[in-house]
Design an enzyme around this catalytic site. Structure first.
Site, PDB file in Angstrom:
ATOM      1  N   ALA A   1     -57.678 -28.606 115.504  1.00  9.18           N
ATOM      2  CA  ALA A   1     -57.415 -27.116 115.186  1.00  9.18           C
ATOM      3  C   ALA A   1     -58.417 -26.790 114.275  1.00  9.18           C
ATOM      4  O   ALA A   1     -58.879 -27.564 113.603  1.00  9.18           O
ATOM      5  CB  ALA A   1     -56.080 -26.753 114.786  1.00  9.18           C
TER       6      ALA A   1
ATOM      7  N   GLY B   1     -55.334 -31.692 117.367  1.00 10.99           N
ATOM      8  CA  GLY B   1     -54.994 -30.486 118.452  1.00 10.99           C
ATOM      9  C   GLY B   1     -56.178 -30.900 119.641  1.00 10.99           C
ATOM     10  O   GLY B   1     -55.784 -30.650 120.854  1.00 10.99           O
TER      11      GLY B   1
ATOM     12  N   GLU C   1     -54.268 -33.398 121.442  1.00 14.20           N
ATOM     13  CA  GLU C   1     -53.192 -32.902 122.221  1.00 14.20           C
ATOM     14  C   GLU C   1     -53.295 -31.905 123.460  1.00 14.20           C
ATOM     15  O   GLU C   1     -52.692 -32.070 124.360  1.00 14.20           O
ATOM     16  CB  GLU C   1     -52.469 -31.847 121.234  1.00 14.20           C
ATOM     17  CG  GLU C   1     -51.936 -32.895 119.991  1.00 14.20           C
ATOM     18  CD  GLU C   1     -51.230 -32.145 118.726  1.00 14.20           C
ATOM     19  OE1 GLU C   1     -52.082 -31.193 118.339  1.00 14.20           O
ATOM     20  OE2 GLU C   1     -50.091 -32.664 118.281  1.00 14.20           O
TER      21      GLU C   1
ATOM     22  N   GLU D   1     -54.238 -35.740 111.374  1.00 17.98           N
ATOM     23  CA  GLU D   1     -53.484 -34.588 110.688  1.00 17.98           C
ATOM     24  C   GLU D   1     -52.970 -35.157 109.214  1.00 17.98           C
ATOM     25  O   GLU D   1     -53.163 -34.415 108.094  1.00 17.98           O
ATOM     26  CB  GLU D   1     -52.336 -33.946 111.442  1.00 17.98           C
ATOM     27  CG  GLU D   1     -52.812 -33.117 112.600  1.00 17.98           C
ATOM     28  CD  GLU D   1     -52.702 -33.796 113.916  1.00 17.98           C
ATOM     29  OE1 GLU D   1     -52.755 -35.090 113.879  1.00 17.98           O
ATOM     30  OE2 GLU D   1     -52.791 -33.095 115.078  1.00 17.98           O
TER      31      GLU D   1
HETATM   32  N1  CO8 Z   1     -61.740 -27.568 112.064  1.00 15.41           N
HETATM   33  C1  CO8 Z   1     -62.897 -26.810 111.598  1.00 15.41           C
HETATM   34  N2  CO8 Z   1     -64.000 -27.319 111.489  1.00 15.41           N
HETATM   35  C2  CO8 Z   1     -64.407 -28.779 112.003  1.00 15.41           C
HETATM   36  C3  CO8 Z   1     -63.227 -29.406 112.377  1.00 15.41           C
HETATM   37  C4  CO8 Z   1     -61.908 -28.931 112.714  1.00 15.41           C
HETATM   38  N3  CO8 Z   1     -61.059 -29.651 112.816  1.00 15.41           N
HETATM   39  N4  CO8 Z   1     -63.668 -30.663 112.741  1.00 15.41           N
HETATM   40  C5  CO8 Z   1     -65.101 -30.801 112.418  1.00 15.41           C
HETATM   41  N5  CO8 Z   1     -65.466 -29.376 112.079  1.00 15.41           N
HETATM   42  C6  CO8 Z   1     -66.968 -28.920 111.409  1.00 15.41           C
HETATM   43  C7  CO8 Z   1     -67.137 -29.613 110.215  1.00 15.41           C
HETATM   44  O1  CO8 Z   1     -66.544 -28.770 109.177  1.00 15.41           O
HETATM   45  C8  CO8 Z   1     -68.513 -29.354 110.159  1.00 15.41           C
HETATM   46  O2  CO8 Z   1     -69.093 -27.932 109.778  1.00 15.41           O
HETATM   47  P1  CO8 Z   1     -70.146 -27.568 108.950  1.00 15.41           P
HETATM   48  O3  CO8 Z   1     -71.518 -28.229 109.796  1.00 15.41           O
HETATM   49  O4  CO8 Z   1     -70.239 -26.034 108.943  1.00 15.41           O
HETATM   50  O5  CO8 Z   1     -69.894 -28.503 107.643  1.00 15.41           O
HETATM   51  C9  CO8 Z   1     -69.207 -29.393 111.466  1.00 15.41           C
HETATM   52  O6  CO8 Z   1     -67.888 -29.476 112.367  1.00 15.41           O
HETATM   53  C10 CO8 Z   1     -69.441 -31.068 111.943  1.00 15.41           C
HETATM   54  O7  CO8 Z   1     -68.493 -32.036 111.582  1.00 15.41           O
HETATM   55  P2  CO8 Z   1     -68.845 -33.185 110.176  1.00 15.41           P
HETATM   56  O8  CO8 Z   1     -69.929 -32.659 109.428  1.00 15.41           O
HETATM   57  O9  CO8 Z   1     -67.421 -33.380 109.739  1.00 15.41           O
HETATM   58  O10 CO8 Z   1     -69.185 -34.297 111.441  1.00 15.41           O
HETATM   59  P3  CO8 Z   1     -68.902 -35.616 110.943  1.00 15.41           P
HETATM   60  O11 CO8 Z   1     -69.689 -36.429 111.977  1.00 15.41           O
HETATM   61  O12 CO8 Z   1     -69.418 -36.141 109.563  1.00 15.41           O
HETATM   62  O13 CO8 Z   1     -67.340 -36.165 111.075  1.00 15.41           O
HETATM   63  C11 CO8 Z   1     -65.311 -35.872 112.100  1.00 15.41           C
HETATM   64  C12 CO8 Z   1     -66.894 -35.938 112.342  1.00 15.41           C
HETATM   65  C13 CO8 Z   1     -64.791 -37.231 111.756  1.00 15.41           C
HETATM   66  C14 CO8 Z   1     -64.560 -35.726 113.648  1.00 15.41           C
HETATM   67  C15 CO8 Z   1     -64.845 -35.042 111.100  1.00 15.41           C
HETATM   68  O14 CO8 Z   1     -65.534 -33.705 111.440  1.00 15.41           O
HETATM   69  C16 CO8 Z   1     -63.571 -34.390 111.140  1.00 15.41           C
HETATM   70  O15 CO8 Z   1     -62.772 -35.622 110.406  1.00 15.41           O
HETATM   71  N6  CO8 Z   1     -62.946 -33.510 111.685  1.00 15.41           N
HETATM   72  C17 CO8 Z   1     -61.487 -32.872 111.442  1.00 15.41           C
HETATM   73  C18 CO8 Z   1     -60.573 -33.955 112.437  1.00 15.41           C
HETATM   74  C19 CO8 Z   1     -59.253 -33.566 112.087  1.00 15.41           C
HETATM   75  O16 CO8 Z   1     -58.621 -33.597 110.975  1.00 15.41           O
HETATM   76  N7  CO8 Z   1     -58.532 -32.928 113.145  1.00 15.41           N
HETATM   77  C20 CO8 Z   1     -57.039 -32.273 112.938  1.00 15.41           C
HETATM   78  C21 CO8 Z   1     -57.050 -31.135 112.506  1.00 15.41           C
HETATM   79  S1  CO8 Z   1     -55.343 -30.437 112.242  1.00 15.41           S
HETATM   80  C22 CO8 Z   1     -54.811 -30.330 114.155  1.00 15.41           C
HETATM   81  O17 CO8 Z   1     -55.444 -30.328 114.953  1.00 15.41           O
HETATM   82  C23 CO8 Z   1     -53.630 -29.577 113.947  1.00 15.41           C
HETATM   83  C24 CO8 Z   1     -53.154 -29.248 115.295  1.00 15.41           C
HETATM   84  C25 CO8 Z   1     -51.918 -28.182 115.391  1.00 15.41           C
HETATM   85  C26 CO8 Z   1     -51.780 -27.795 116.723  1.00 15.41           C
HETATM   86  C27 CO8 Z   1     -50.738 -26.929 116.666  1.00 15.41           C
HETATM   87  C28 CO8 Z   1     -50.325 -26.230 118.237  1.00 15.41           C
HETATM   88  C29 CO8 Z   1     -49.124 -25.539 118.154  1.00 15.41           C
END
Ligand code: CO8
Length: 261
Positions: free
Chosen positions: A67, A110, A113, A133
């Protein structure tokens, strides 16, 4: 056809719809407008009688990294509750046509999921699944804790959700999250998913959708109820023209010509 900002839609095979998440710079983070578009594209494919199967894939380095954290950051409980925040994610579980997820790169939170809400998951060796998360102050909210527990059991689900560790494509395959790994190579996993979709499209749509319905019932019903449900649906298949066609074609040693009736 509808214009989308966050997804791409195409028809790589006459009967297979392909939906590509197209927000690669944000690793396909599932912001609300993206999910609204995804739901709409899925509904359109479901309603289009020429489509028999749907393939869902990501782009760049991710299937989807979860998400949209930036969108969620400042939300208050009352708003999330009153506005049913992200509840429309479950809409896709009402799609009747088989959905095949082709996963390369990150499928996190997400995004994991989302893959779990599909019917078949194929993964490339680059795929990484995780429920991270807990690292950002929350827990799975799109079914991860429930669907994973049913698929991979308690201990592995607990480990994934409590530590946030990403698991490799090989682990996801060994644990049964994905049906199989597809050999390395740009676009290979999507090609294979389309091939699976094409194979499904050679069957009667009614029967393919009935399979989806009965297999999904296994996740909701106890064994007795599930067996009864399967038997009822099985009996009802005798009401379809495609059953007569399928079995007659077998007896006559020819290829069946299904008409989805
Ligand atoms: N949300 C928003 N932006 C994101 C997300 C995200 N989940 N993941 C990556 N991005 C963005 C980064 O902010 C970055 O943007 P910018 O260039 O503007 O800074 C760009 O994507 C590239 O990401 P990174 O620079 O971080 O890339 P890396 O190669 O360094 O890292 C990772 C890759 C490890 C995947 C890292 O991006 C990361 O940890 N991402 C977040 C993963 C995460 O925590 N996901 C869970 C989110 S919470 C969730 O999903 C709850 C679901 C609830 C569902 C409910 C349904 C009813």
């Amino acid at each position: 056809t509808t214009e989308y900002n966050y997804i791409l839609t195409s028809r790589p095979e006459p009967a297979v719809a392909l939906i590509t998440l197209n927000r690669p710079k944000a690793l396909n983070a599932l912001c609300s407008p993206l999910f609204a578009e995804l739901n709409q594209a899925l509904r359109e494919a479901d309603a289009d009688s020429s489509v028999s199967a749907i393939v869902l894939t990501g782009s760049g380095r991710a299937f989807a990294a979860g998400a949209d954290i930036k969108e969620m950051k400042d939300i208050q409980f009352a708003d999330a509750y009153k506005n049913r925040f992200l509840e429309d994610w479950a809409d896709m579980t009402r799609i009747r046509k088989p959905i095949i997820a082709a996963v390369s790169g990150y499928a996190l939170g997400g995004g994991c999921e989302l893959a779990l809400m599909c019917d078949i998951i194929l993964a490339s060796p680059t795929a990484k699944f995780g429920q991270p998360e807990i690292n950002i102050g929350t827990i799975p909210g799109g079914g991860g804790s429930q669907r994973l527990a049913k698929i991979i059991g308690k201990s592995r689900t607990m480990e994934m959700c409590l530590t946030g560790r990403m698991i490799s494509a090989q682990e996801a395959s060994d644990w049964g999250i994905v049906s199989r790994l597809v050999k390395e190579g740009e676009g290979e996993v999507v090609k294979e998913a389309i091939a699976v979709g094409k194979e499904i499209a050679s069957k009667s749509q009614i029967h393919a959708q009935a399979v989806k319905e009965v297999v999904n019932a296994a996740y909701d019903l106890n064994l007795t109820e599930g067996l009864k449900f399967e038997r009822r649906i099985f009996h009802s298949m005798f009401a379809t023209k495609d059953q007569k066609e399928g079995m007659s074609a077998f007896a006559q040693k020819r290829t069946p010509n299904f008409t989805n009736e």
